[in-house]
Design a protein around this motif. Structure first.
Motif, mmCIF file in Angstrom:
data_model
loop_
_atom_site.group_PDB
_atom_site.id
_atom_site.type_symbol
_atom_site.label_atom_id
_atom_site.label_comp_id
_atom_site.label_asym_id
_atom_site.label_seq_id
_atom_site.Cartn_x
_atom_site.Cartn_y
_atom_site.Cartn_z
ATOM 1 N N UNK A 292 0.861 -1.189 0.000
ATOM 2 C CA UNK A 292 0.000 0.000 0.000
ATOM 3 C C UNK A 292 0.889 1.227 0.000
ATOM 4 N N UNK A 293 0.654 2.118 -0.950
ATOM 5 C CA UNK A 293 1.349 3.404 -0.996
ATOM 6 C C UNK A 293 0.421 4.445 -0.382
ATOM 7 N N UNK A 294 0.743 4.867 0.839
ATOM 8 C CA UNK A 294 -0.101 5.808 1.582
ATOM 9 C C UNK A 294 0.592 7.165 1.675
ATOM 10 N N UNK A 295 -0.125 8.151 2.132
ATOM 11 C CA UNK A 295 0.440 9.487 2.277
ATOM 12 C C UNK A 295 0.058 10.115 3.600
ATOM 13 N N UNK A 296 0.822 11.115 4.003
ATOM 14 C CA UNK A 296 0.507 11.828 5.235
ATOM 15 C C UNK A 296 -0.694 12.748 5.046
ATOM 16 N N UNK A 297 -0.909 13.187 3.794
ATOM 17 C CA UNK A 297 -2.015 14.099 3.504
ATOM 18 C C UNK A 297 -2.231 14.145 1.992
ATOM 19 N N UNK A 298 -3.342 14.693 1.562
ATOM 20 C CA UNK A 298 -3.582 14.879 0.134
ATOM 21 C C UNK A 298 -2.551 15.844 -0.429
ATOM 22 N N UNK A 299 -2.045 15.516 -1.595
ATOM 23 C CA UNK A 299 -1.086 16.399 -2.249
ATOM 24 C C UNK A 299 0.363 16.113 -1.925
ATOM 25 N N UNK A 300 0.634 15.033 -1.180
ATOM 26 C CA UNK A 300 2.022 14.723 -0.809
ATOM 27 C C UNK A 300 2.761 13.976 -1.910
ATOM 28 N N UNK A 301 2.046 13.534 -2.945
ATOM 29 C CA UNK A 301 2.685 12.863 -4.068
ATOM 30 C C UNK A 301 2.431 11.374 -4.162
ATOM 31 N N UNK A 302 1.500 10.844 -3.378
ATOM 32 C CA UNK A 302 1.301 9.392 -3.364
ATOM 33 C C UNK A 302 0.758 8.870 -4.688
ATOM 34 N N UNK B 87 9.904 12.851 12.863
ATOM 35 C CA UNK B 87 8.881 12.898 13.916
ATOM 36 C C UNK B 87 7.519 12.539 13.334
ATOM 37 N N UNK B 88 7.265 13.009 12.116
ATOM 38 C CA UNK B 88 6.021 12.670 11.425
ATOM 39 C C UNK B 88 5.956 11.164 11.194
ATOM 40 N N UNK B 89 7.048 10.589 10.691
ATOM 41 C CA UNK B 89 7.086 9.148 10.415
ATOM 42 C C UNK B 89 6.828 8.344 11.683
ATOM 43 N N UNK B 90 7.464 8.720 12.774
ATOM 44 C CA UNK B 90 7.289 8.002 14.037
ATOM 45 C C UNK B 90 5.854 8.109 14.533
ATOM 46 N N UNK B 91 5.283 9.295 14.401
ATOM 47 C CA UNK B 91 3.901 9.481 14.828
ATOM 48 C C UNK B 91 2.926 8.618 14.050
ATOM 49 N N UNK B 92 3.100 8.564 12.735
ATOM 50 C CA UNK B 92 2.221 7.733 11.911
ATOM 51 C C UNK B 92 2.389 6.259 12.235
ATOM 52 N N UNK B 93 3.629 5.831 12.479
ATOM 53 C CA UNK B 93 3.902 4.411 12.714
ATOM 54 C C UNK B 93 3.362 3.928 14.052
ATOM 55 N N UNK C 173 -1.509 -1.233 12.525
ATOM 56 C CA UNK C 173 -1.052 -1.028 11.151
ATOM 57 C C UNK C 173 0.426 -1.384 11.045
ATOM 58 N N UNK C 174 0.853 -1.650 9.818
ATOM 59 C CA UNK C 174 2.240 -2.024 9.569
ATOM 60 C C UNK C 174 2.860 -1.079 8.555
ATOM 61 N N UNK C 175 3.364 0.052 9.043
ATOM 62 C CA UNK C 175 4.107 0.963 8.167
ATOM 63 C C UNK C 175 5.550 0.463 8.139
ATOM 64 N N UNK C 176 5.896 -0.164 7.012
ATOM 65 C CA UNK C 176 7.176 -0.881 6.926
ATOM 66 C C UNK C 176 8.302 -0.036 6.349
ATOM 67 N N UNK C 177 7.991 1.103 5.787
ATOM 68 C CA UNK C 177 9.030 1.937 5.208
ATOM 69 C C UNK C 177 8.487 3.290 4.793
ATOM 70 N N UNK C 178 9.403 4.179 4.433
ATOM 71 C CA UNK C 178 9.039 5.545 4.078
ATOM 72 C C UNK C 178 9.693 5.924 2.750
ATOM 73 N N UNK C 179 8.945 6.671 1.936
ATOM 74 C CA UNK C 179 9.512 7.351 0.775
ATOM 75 C C UNK C 179 9.429 8.842 1.040
ATOM 76 N N UNK C 180 10.581 9.497 1.044
ATOM 77 C CA UNK C 180 10.609 10.951 1.217
ATOM 78 C C UNK C 180 10.509 11.598 -0.157
ATOM 79 N N UNK C 181 9.458 12.356 -0.360
ATOM 80 C CA UNK C 181 9.191 12.979 -1.651
ATOM 81 C C UNK C 181 9.572 14.462 -1.625
ATOM 82 N N UNK C 182 9.855 14.982 -2.800
ATOM 83 C CA UNK C 182 10.223 16.390 -3.004
ATOM 84 C C UNK C 182 11.436 16.780 -2.153
ATOM 85 N N UNK C 183 12.428 15.916 -2.155
ATOM 86 C CA UNK C 183 13.668 16.244 -1.454
ATOM 87 C C UNK C 183 14.499 17.225 -2.280
ATOM 88 N N UNK C 184 15.425 17.906 -1.603
ATOM 89 C CA UNK C 184 16.254 18.902 -2.270
ATOM 90 C C UNK C 184 17.658 18.367 -2.544
#
Length: 444
Positions: free
Chosen positions: A6-16, A130-136, A142-153
């Motif tokens: 499952x490709x989930x997002x923290x909010x709408x518009x995050x790039x999922x 901190x966001x990742x830890x809070x969601x997990x 739930x099983x949040x097994x990994x993170x993709x960081x989008x729009x990195x610089x």
């Protein structure tokens, strides 16, 4: 159960949506048969999935389908696939009325599927962990097994985030505005209008660990299948009746499960373009939602609208939703321009500057005088920018315990054997069976 992610997002518009579609494309290019899914009632994102995977993307919506319905659709659609990729909806925990119901998290628990969380890293560094830890940790089921960081610089930006990682990172996606998909009033452009989603797969391959994602997907556990109906949706009795289905640039919002249930109960579907083709020879017609307001000239000049009106006057069964409703009206006005439509429904449709309704619908038929029996209940979704100016002779078949409909909880204007409303219905077995039965009875 097949490998699932499952490709989930923290909010709408995050790039999922972009990342989920790019992952599907990347996996297809590796030779895998990918079965796509979309959490929630959306029609647009699944159009991109279907174009990429060459398998119909299915909606997984616990509110409309029920938990067992989610399992049934998932198991049936996944047959013959190597992997299932599910795109989430809104923020991971965003459900009905602020609760869990219908959220991506809810679906992940129903299917016991691992989750990759997409986090928009633009403008943040250590805070995203901190966001990742809070969601997990918010819901231990739930099983949040990994993170993709989008729009990195820059590399330094990524290094700053890596200093305090809370979850395994499987992707560092750079900010690429050149690969974005344009939006309009109902959401992103449809798949037939852009190829940006699949093109983003190269960016994903270069900046994400696709093998690691596959490894996570491979750890999917089996789900309970008690009371779940599996097998071929279509039965041997198909072809008993024919239904003409409007399908072109103006009408393309449909749930594939609806088609399957109609076929299961004996219908042969004939797809046609109201903009470019005559009305086909069929026992009944189904006009789904879409963008008729973007194609008013072609719809007005097409002979099909005259044929629809005659078919309605001759007693043909016609079912229409949202965009289909506006097409059946007398006139449609958008951006200061008015075009004549079919003239079947005694109302004018006017596109407003902001949406007029958005959300889930719970409907019940309140009359035996339309094409559905009184008392039948079903659920669906509404999202539209038009409103109707209707006359005193308009009759409403549906009462909504949830949703706005055409006006304050009333939906489904019926005229002869025509039923047209704003609700995008998710067909229950009872809905499909009664709809087909009405057509069969009409043919006798």
């Amino acid at each position: 159960m097949i490998p699932t992610i499952i490709i989930a997002g923290t909010h709408s518009g995050c790039g999922k949506t972009t990342i989920a579609s790019a992952l599907m494309s990347a996996l297809c290019k590796r030779g895998l048969k990918v079965q796509p899914f979309k959490v929630g009632p959306d029609f647009i994102d699944p159009s991109h999935h279907t174009a990429i995977c060459k398998r119909y993307s299915r909606n997984l919506d616990p509110y409309m389908m029920g938990e067992n319905g989610v399992r049934e659709t998932f198991l049936n659609a996944s047959k013959g696939a190597d992997i299932a990729v599910i795109e989430g909806v809104m923020g991971f925990y965003d459900g009905l009325d602020g609760a869990d119901t219908g959220s991506t998290a809810h679906v992940s628990k129903i299917l016991k599927a691992p989750v990759i969380l997409v986090i928009d890293a633009k403008g943040s560094s250590r805070s995203v962990n901190a966001v990742a830890k809070g969601f997990a940790t918010f819901d231990p089921e739930v099983n949040i097994a990994g993170v993709i960081f989008n729009r990195t610089g820059s590399k330094r930006h990524c290094d700053m985030i890596k200093e305090s990682l809370e979850l395994p990172s499987v992707g560092w996606i750079p900010n690429r505005t050149d690969k974005s998909v344009e939006s309009r009033h109902l959401g992103l452009k449809m798949a037939h209008e852009t190829s940006s989603m699949s093109e983003f797969s190269e960016v994903l391959e270069e900046n994400a660990e696709v093998d690691a994602i596959l490894e996570i997907a491979g750890k999917t556990v089996d789900i309970p299948i008690k009371h779940v109906i599996t097998g071929n949706y279509e039965n041997s009795d198909k072809g008993k009746i024919t239904i003409g289905v409007a399908c072109d640039e103006a009408f393309n919002f449909y749930y594939q499960d609806n088609f399957d249930r109609l076929k299961k109960h004996g219908a042969e579907l004939k797809f046609f373009s109201p903009m470019n083709e005559p009305l086909p020879d069929a026992d009944a017609f189904y006009f789904g939602g879409g963008y008729p307001e973007l194609h008013m000239d072609k719809l007005e000049t097409s002979k099909c609208r005259y044929q629809v009106k005659k078919a309605a006057e001759d007693g043909k069964i016609i079912y229409a939703e949202c965009g289909g409703l506006t097409y059946l009206c007398e006139r449609l006005t958008s951006e200061g321009k008015t075009s004549k439509m079919c003239g079947v429904v005694p109302a004018d449709a006017i596109k407003m500057k902001r949406f007029q309704a958005l959300g889930y619908v719970a409907a019940q038929c309140a009359t035996n005088k339309c094409i559905l029996p009184a008392g039948i209940r079903y659920r669906g979704h509404e999202f539209h920018y038009t409103k109707l100016n209707y006359g005193n002779d308009a009759r409403f078949a549906l009462r909504l315990s949830r949703g706005r409909g055409i006006d304050d909880g009333f939906d489904g204007i019926y005229v002869n054997n025509v039923l047209a409303g704003y609700t995008h219905a998710y067909f229950t077995e009872e809905f499909a069976e009664n709809f087909i039965l009405k057509i069969v009875q009409q043919n006798k």
